[in-house]
Scaffold this motif. Structure first.
Motif, PDB file in Angstrom:
ATOM      1  N   ASN A  23       0.822  -1.217   0.000  1.00 58.13           N
ATOM      2  CA  ASN A  23       0.000   0.000   0.000  1.00 58.13           C
ATOM      3  C   ASN A  23       0.850   1.258   0.000  1.00 58.13           C
ATOM      4  N   LEU A  26       3.820   3.378  -4.658  1.00 56.17           N
ATOM      5  CA  LEU A  26       3.058   4.112  -5.662  1.00 56.17           C
ATOM      6  C   LEU A  26       4.014   4.474  -6.781  1.00 56.17           C
ATOM      7  N   ASN A  32      -0.214   1.014  -8.395  1.00 50.13           N
ATOM      8  CA  ASN A  32      -0.103   0.359  -7.101  1.00 50.13           C
ATOM      9  C   ASN A  32      -0.400  -1.125  -7.279  1.00 50.13           C
ATOM     10  N   SER A 148      -1.707  -1.041 -13.195  1.00 46.03           N
ATOM     11  CA  SER A 148      -1.696  -1.737 -11.904  1.00 46.03           C
ATOM     12  C   SER A 148      -1.862  -3.242 -12.094  1.00 46.03           C
TER      13      SER A 148
END
Length: 168
Positions: A23, A26, A32, A148
């Protein structure tokens, strides 16, 4: 290893990996990885479906607690957990009677790739749609979903290659 211990270990490991490490990653401002969905891929098919759906929901809910995201991970994860049997039957061409003998590690790479890619893209598309919650930023939804998903799949296949056990 006992299957129950394996499931608990996988659940806790992926939750902590996602919540404490991934988490905070980035890449390029909007990419992510969401590696916690690997739990849906690796959960044994022969097990009862109802506890699996509850575990998938709880995993998403706990990731939401780490992310402060209000249930979007729970919904996305529960959705791919619910539709997983359809992709199993479609991609692997197996029936529910084949659940007892199924092991993702024994399948060909192209089928595993199609299976994991399909579920990952669906999960990420739902997730980013719920994050944006408007069609105004639909191009951002598609870009975030694509990049992602690629990042998540690269991490998954690298991890599965590195941690692969000998099959003999």
């Amino acid at each position: 290893m006992n299957k129950t211990l394996y499931i608990i270990f996988l659940f806790v490991f992926l939750l902590l990996l996602q919540g404490l490490v991934l988490n905070n990653v980035l890449f390029l401002g909007y990419i992510n990885p969401y590696l916690y969905i690997v739990f849906v891929f690796l959960y044994p098919l022969k097990e009862n479906r109802f506890p699996f759906l509850i575990l998938a929901f709880l995993l998403g809910l706990f990731v939401d607690a780490f992310s402060n995201s209000g249930g979007i991970h729970a919904f996305s994860t529960l959705f791919i957990a619910y539709i997983r049997p359809f992709f199993f039957r479609t991609i692997f061409k197996k029936t529910t009677s084949d659940y007892q003998l199924f092991n993702l590690r024994h399948e060909s790479f192209d089928k595993v790739f199609n299976y994991t890619t399909s579920l990952t893209i669906i999960h990420h598309f739902i997730l980013f749609n719920l994050i944006n919650f408007s069609f105004y930023n639909f191009s951002n939804v598609l870009i975030n979903t694509l990049f992602s998903s690629v990042f998540t799949l690269v991490l998954y296949f690298l991890g599965s290659f590195i941690f692969r056990r000998k099959l003999t």
